[in-house]
Write an enzyme that holds these catalytic residues in place. Structure first.
Site, PDB file in Angstrom:
ATOM      1  N   LEU A 155      67.933  22.386   9.304  1.00 55.99           N
ATOM      2  CA  LEU A 155      67.009  22.629  10.421  1.00 55.99           C
ATOM      3  C   LEU A 155      67.670  22.271  11.748  1.00 55.99           C
ATOM      4  CD1 LEU A 155      64.017  23.662  10.579  1.00 55.99           C
ATOM      5  CD2 LEU A 155      63.392  21.282  11.016  1.00 55.99           C
ATOM      6  N   ARG A 235      76.761  30.507   5.605  1.00 61.92           N
ATOM      7  CA  ARG A 235      78.126  30.781   5.163  1.00 61.92           C
ATOM      8  C   ARG A 235      78.063  31.106   3.669  1.00 61.92           C
ATOM      9  NH1 ARG A 235      79.512  31.511   9.661  1.00 61.92           N
ATOM     10  NH2 ARG A 235      81.236  30.534  10.822  1.00 61.92           N
ATOM     11  N   ASP A 259      73.552  37.862   4.188  1.00 67.20           N
ATOM     12  CA  ASP A 259      74.322  38.381   5.320  1.00 67.20           C
ATOM     13  C   ASP A 259      75.739  37.838   5.300  1.00 67.20           C
ATOM     14  OD1 ASP A 259      74.653  39.847   7.773  1.00 67.20           O
ATOM     15  OD2 ASP A 259      74.474  37.967   8.876  1.00 67.20           O
ATOM     16  N   GLU A 264      84.580  37.171   2.454  1.00 66.20           N
ATOM     17  CA  GLU A 264      84.342  38.339   3.317  1.00 66.20           C
ATOM     18  C   GLU A 264      85.659  38.973   3.769  1.00 66.20           C
ATOM     19  OE1 GLU A 264      81.901  37.005   6.533  1.00 66.20           O
ATOM     20  OE2 GLU A 264      80.239  36.457   5.222  1.00 66.20           O
ATOM     21  N   HIS A 282      77.451  40.720   7.399  1.00 67.48           N
ATOM     22  CA  HIS A 282      77.591  39.613   8.353  1.00 67.48           C
ATOM     23  C   HIS A 282      77.288  40.090   9.782  1.00 67.48           C
ATOM     24  CE1 HIS A 282      79.709  35.487   8.986  1.00 67.48           C
ATOM     25  NE2 HIS A 282      78.689  35.633   9.829  1.00 67.48           N
ATOM     26  N   GLY A 284      74.529  38.945  11.581  1.00 69.89           N
ATOM     27  CA  GLY A 284      73.502  38.083  12.147  1.00 69.89           C
ATOM     28  C   GLY A 284      73.471  38.038  13.659  1.00 69.89           C
TER      29      GLY A 284
END
Length: 322
Positions: A155, A235, A259, A264, A282, A284
């Site tokens: 958070l 991640r 995502d 990657e 990815h 975002g």
């Protein structure tokens, strides 16, 4: 034209043109990807390099930074910096900066969209229409967001923005982090397993790195349960992909929206083959507006350091100094 500062800067990988233009005007920029022999260039400039502009994909190990005896500042593109040994840098008086805040809202929007896409099976519905299947019969009924409880794993700035969006959709929100936050009026759970057991939408927002590798493992997925949805915009390393594939195949959880991935841009074929996984490349923070703001913050941090002013966004592990 001579650069504004008598400073050598290393740019390990290409960056956006407007970023490179500004840095070329301010510094002597060394670009290894343009050199016939990258290692030879690094050996040549290593004694003089005082700063690094680290674009996406740049990996800065302690060994690499240790080869640059005059290094003082690393300005990194992105909010995550797990590819940089910031602990080593901080211990050696090197300031590392990242680009927080400017991408918070964009990533939070993506997380909400990915949650809706996964729960309501919207990508599958679009493929159904494009295949002409609607001509034969209606798309099957889907699960709903109604009646669900969401959990935020990590958070921070982005996690709070996601929590705000999910709450606006009528979902109770719980969270787990390294510590309970006294100023947060949301239910706190001491472990990821406890959080997963209390919710049925688990959104992963925690930083990457060795400390969070496979934080979401088979045990967390089992606790999330057969109606559970996993969303990962953090991640890929945070989620055990092998355990996730197994959980999606055998119904341990209902679905996943991802995502990010462990290797990657290579996505496991096992994930590509699953109909209950929604997969994004990815994206975002991948809007023109946000990426320009991130790039400008990379430049602004370097200019502040070069002018002897405090950098704008130092990471926690390194000193906030000019």
């Amino acid at each position: 034209m001579a650069p504004r500062f008598d400073i050598d800067l290393l740019m390990p990988v290409p960056m956006m043109p407007f970023v490179m233009d500004q840095l070329d005007q301010a510094f002597r920029v060394h670009k290894p990807w343009l050199a016939p022999d990258r290692d030879a260039l690094l050996r040549q400039v290593a004694p003089d390099v005082r700063a690094i502009a680290a674009g996406g994909g740049a990996v800065l190990t302690a060994d690499l930074m240790g080869r640059l005896p005059r290094l003082e500042c690393v300005s990194s593109f992105g909010v995550g910096y797990d590819s940089i040994d910031a602990t080593w840098a901080g211990a050696h008086g090197i300031v590392v900066t990242n680009t927080p805040d400017v991408l918070t809202e964009e990533v939070a929007d993506t997380a909400l969209a990915l949650t809706l896409m996964t729960v309501r099976r919207l990508p599958q519905a679009e493929r159904y229409l494009r295949a002409g299947s609607w001509l034969d019969k209606s798309f099957p009924l889907t699960p709903t967001l109604r009646g669900r409880t969401a959990g935020i794993l990590g958070l921070g700035r982005i996690g709070k923005a996601i929590a705000h969006r999910l709450a606006a959709c009528g979902l109770p929100v719980h969270y787990h982090g390294r510590h309970r936050q006294d100023d947060v009026d949301l239910p706190y759970h001491a472990t990821p397993v406890d959080l997963a057991a209390a919710v049925d939408v688990l959104v992963v927002v925690t930083p990457g790195g060795a400390g969070t590798r496979h934080l979401v493992d088979a045990g967390v997925l089992a606790a999330l349960g057969p109606d559970g949805i996993l969303i990962n915009i953090a991640r890929g390393s945070v989620v055990d992909e092998t355990a996730l594939v197994a959980a999606l195949r055998d119904g341990t959880i209902l679905g996943a929206g991802l995502d990010v991935f462990a290797d990657e841009p290579r996505v496991p074929q096992a994930l590509l083959d699953l109909d209950n996984a929604v997969l994004l490349p990815h994206v975002g923070s991948a809007t023109t507006h946000t990426r320009r703001a991130m790039g400008q913050l990379v430049v602004d941090n370097l200019l502040a350091w070069a002018e002897g002013r405090p950098v704008l966004t130092p990471v926690a592990e390194t000193p906030a100094k000019g």
